[in-house]
Design a protein around this motif. Sequence first.
Motif, PDB file in Angstrom:
ATOM      1  N   ILE A  33       6.326 -12.239  -1.734  1.00  0.00           N
ATOM      2  CA  ILE A  33       5.282 -11.392  -2.330  1.00  0.00           C
ATOM      3  C   ILE A  33       5.745  -9.930  -2.330  1.00  0.00           C
ATOM      4  O   ILE A  33       5.654  -9.226  -3.339  1.00  0.00           O
ATOM      5  N   LEU A  34       6.295  -9.490  -1.207  1.00  0.00           N
ATOM      6  CA  LEU A  34       6.760  -8.093  -1.110  1.00  0.00           C
ATOM      7  C   LEU A  34       7.920  -7.845  -2.079  1.00  0.00           C
ATOM      8  O   LEU A  34       8.035  -6.770  -2.667  1.00  0.00           O
ATOM      9  N   LYS A  40       8.424  -4.816  -9.189  1.00  0.00           N
ATOM     10  CA  LYS A  40       7.540  -4.173 -10.165  1.00  0.00           C
ATOM     11  C   LYS A  40       7.484  -2.656 -10.000  1.00  0.00           C
ATOM     12  O   LYS A  40       7.555  -1.916 -10.973  1.00  0.00           O
ATOM     13  N   LEU A  41       7.377  -2.194  -8.748  1.00  0.00           N
ATOM     14  CA  LEU A  41       7.151  -0.756  -8.517  1.00  0.00           C
ATOM     15  C   LEU A  41       8.410   0.009  -8.107  1.00  0.00           C
ATOM     16  O   LEU A  41       8.433   1.233  -8.166  1.00  0.00           O
ATOM     17  N   GLY A  42       9.426  -0.726  -7.623  1.00  0.00           N
ATOM     18  CA  GLY A  42      10.625  -0.053  -7.123  1.00  0.00           C
ATOM     19  C   GLY A  42      10.522   0.289  -5.644  1.00  0.00           C
ATOM     20  O   GLY A  42      11.453   0.793  -5.043  1.00  0.00           O
ATOM     21  N   TYR A  43       9.370   0.012  -5.029  1.00  0.00           N
ATOM     22  CA  TYR A  43       9.162   0.247  -3.603  1.00  0.00           C
ATOM     23  C   TYR A  43       7.878  -0.477  -3.194  1.00  0.00           C
ATOM     24  O   TYR A  43       7.193  -1.065  -4.048  1.00  0.00           O
ATOM     25  N   VAL A  44       7.576  -0.444  -1.894  1.00  0.00           N
ATOM     26  CA  VAL A  44       6.366  -1.113  -1.415  1.00  0.00           C
ATOM     27  C   VAL A  44       5.466  -0.072  -0.734  1.00  0.00           C
ATOM     28  O   VAL A  44       5.672   0.279   0.422  1.00  0.00           O
ATOM     29  N   PRO A  45       4.487   0.458  -1.463  1.00  0.00           N
ATOM     30  CA  PRO A  45       3.602   1.477  -0.871  1.00  0.00           C
ATOM     31  C   PRO A  45       2.610   0.900   0.131  1.00  0.00           C
ATOM     32  O   PRO A  45       2.324  -0.301   0.118  1.00  0.00           O
ATOM     33  N   LEU A  46       2.084   1.783   0.972  1.00  0.00           N
ATOM     34  CA  LEU A  46       1.121   1.364   2.002  1.00  0.00           C
ATOM     35  C   LEU A  46      -0.088   0.660   1.384  1.00  0.00           C
ATOM     36  O   LEU A  46      -0.587  -0.329   1.912  1.00  0.00           O
ATOM     37  N   GLU A  47      -0.554   1.191   0.247  1.00  0.00           N
ATOM     38  CA  GLU A  47      -1.733   0.613  -0.412  1.00  0.00           C
ATOM     39  C   GLU A  47      -1.481  -0.850  -0.783  1.00  0.00           C
ATOM     40  O   GLU A  47      -2.369  -1.686  -0.692  1.00  0.00           O
ATOM     41  N   MET A  49       0.633  -2.833   0.775  1.00  0.00           N
ATOM     42  CA  MET A  49       0.691  -3.603   2.024  1.00  0.00           C
ATOM     43  C   MET A  49      -0.723  -3.950   2.487  1.00  0.00           C
ATOM     44  O   MET A  49      -0.991  -5.062   2.934  1.00  0.00           O
ATOM     45  N   GLU A  50      -1.634  -2.974   2.382  1.00  0.00           N
ATOM     46  CA  GLU A  50      -3.021  -3.217   2.809  1.00  0.00           C
ATOM     47  C   GLU A  50      -3.664  -4.310   1.957  1.00  0.00           C
ATOM     48  O   GLU A  50      -4.364  -5.181   2.459  1.00  0.00           O
ATOM     49  N   ASP A  62       1.167  -6.129  10.526  1.00  0.00           N
ATOM     50  CA  ASP A  62       2.131  -7.233  10.436  1.00  0.00           C
ATOM     51  C   ASP A  62       2.931  -7.135   9.138  1.00  0.00           C
ATOM     52  O   ASP A  62       4.129  -7.417   9.109  1.00  0.00           O
ATOM     53  N   VAL A  63       2.243  -6.736   8.069  1.00  0.00           N
ATOM     54  CA  VAL A  63       2.936  -6.589   6.785  1.00  0.00           C
ATOM     55  C   VAL A  63       3.915  -5.416   6.886  1.00  0.00           C
ATOM     56  O   VAL A  63       5.075  -5.509   6.468  1.00  0.00           O
ATOM     57  N   TYR A  64       3.448  -4.320   7.491  1.00  0.00           N
ATOM     58  CA  TYR A  64       4.292  -3.142   7.681  1.00  0.00           C
ATOM     59  C   TYR A  64       5.544  -3.508   8.494  1.00  0.00           C
ATOM     60  O   TYR A  64       6.653  -3.077   8.196  1.00  0.00           O
ATOM     61  N   GLY A  65       5.345  -4.340   9.501  1.00  0.00           N
ATOM     62  CA  GLY A  65       6.460  -4.771  10.347  1.00  0.00           C
ATOM     63  C   GLY A  65       7.524  -5.492   9.540  1.00  0.00           C
ATOM     64  O   GLY A  65       8.726  -5.272   9.733  1.00  0.00           O
ATOM     65  N   VAL A  66       7.100  -6.331   8.619  1.00  0.00           N
ATOM     66  CA  VAL A  66       8.060  -7.082   7.787  1.00  0.00           C
ATOM     67  C   VAL A  66       8.790  -6.125   6.840  1.00  0.00           C
ATOM     68  O   VAL A  66      10.012  -6.190   6.687  1.00  0.00           O
ATOM     69  N   VAL A  67       8.042  -5.204   6.244  1.00  0.00           N
ATOM     70  CA  VAL A  67       8.651  -4.264   5.287  1.00  0.00           C
ATOM     71  C   VAL A  67       9.710  -3.407   5.978  1.00  0.00           C
ATOM     72  O   VAL A  67      10.785  -3.163   5.429  1.00  0.00           O
ATOM     73  N   THR A  68       9.410  -2.971   7.196  1.00  0.00           N
ATOM     74  CA  THR A  68      10.368  -2.096   7.878  1.00  0.00           C
ATOM     75  C   THR A  68      11.502  -2.885   8.543  1.00  0.00           C
ATOM     76  O   THR A  68      12.559  -2.325   8.822  1.00  0.00           O
ATOM     77  N   PHE A  69      11.291  -4.172   8.758  1.00  0.00           N
ATOM     78  CA  PHE A  69      12.346  -4.988   9.375  1.00  0.00           C
ATOM     79  C   PHE A  69      13.498  -5.235   8.403  1.00  0.00           C
ATOM     80  O   PHE A  69      14.663  -5.141   8.762  1.00  0.00           O
ATOM     81  N   TYR A  70      13.163  -5.543   7.167  1.00  0.00           N
ATOM     82  CA  TYR A  70      14.201  -5.851   6.171  1.00  0.00           C
ATOM     83  C   TYR A  70      14.586  -4.582   5.415  1.00  0.00           C
ATOM     84  O   TYR A  70      13.724  -3.941   4.822  1.00  0.00           O
TER      85      TYR A  70
END
Length: 174
Positions: A33-34, A40-47, A49-50, A62-70
């Motif tokens: 999903i991320l 689509k956007l070229g990045y994954v904004p906080l909005e 993720m929420e 938890d979503v933030y954790g995945v985004v920053t892990f990879y």
Amino acid sequence: MVLLTEEEKRAAREAAGSAVRGFPRSRGSLVPILQKIQEKLGYVPLEAMEEVAGQLGIPPVDVYGVVTFYNQFRLTPPGRRQIKVCLGTACHMKGGTVILDCWKRRLGIEVGGVTPDREFSLERVACVGCCSMAPVTVINDEVHGRVTPTRVDGLLFSFGVKVKKGRQEEGEVN
Ligand code: FES
């Protein structure tokens, strides 16, 4: 820290909403999903993720954790000019790190960052297949070979940015 406009925030939520569709509502769907959102956007904004967290019923952290892990995921929007400095073996041997440091100093940003005017973003990439031209910097899709600090200044000058020796001229990039 890059502030998003209301329109960008809305686009982020919409991108997240449509990315979630077609996947099972489970944590196992998070990475694909991320990836769709970033495509689509070229990045994954906080909005975004929420929104994903809400739709999957998991905590946003938890979503933030995945985004920053990879490190495949970007947290900031890419610049209009995406500077990618190759640090593959050949480029590394030919001074790629010096070139990367030069871009960092001139733009006043770190790897993964974007200038406040969103004109430039900076990334480090692995071999881009032009080793005979090392050290290489790719700007959007254009490959620049045998890059030196002087060439970095020349490229910035061609983009209308004036730099002083050793550091950016105040107000020129930011
Ligand atoms: S290592 Fe940089 S282009 Fe191959």
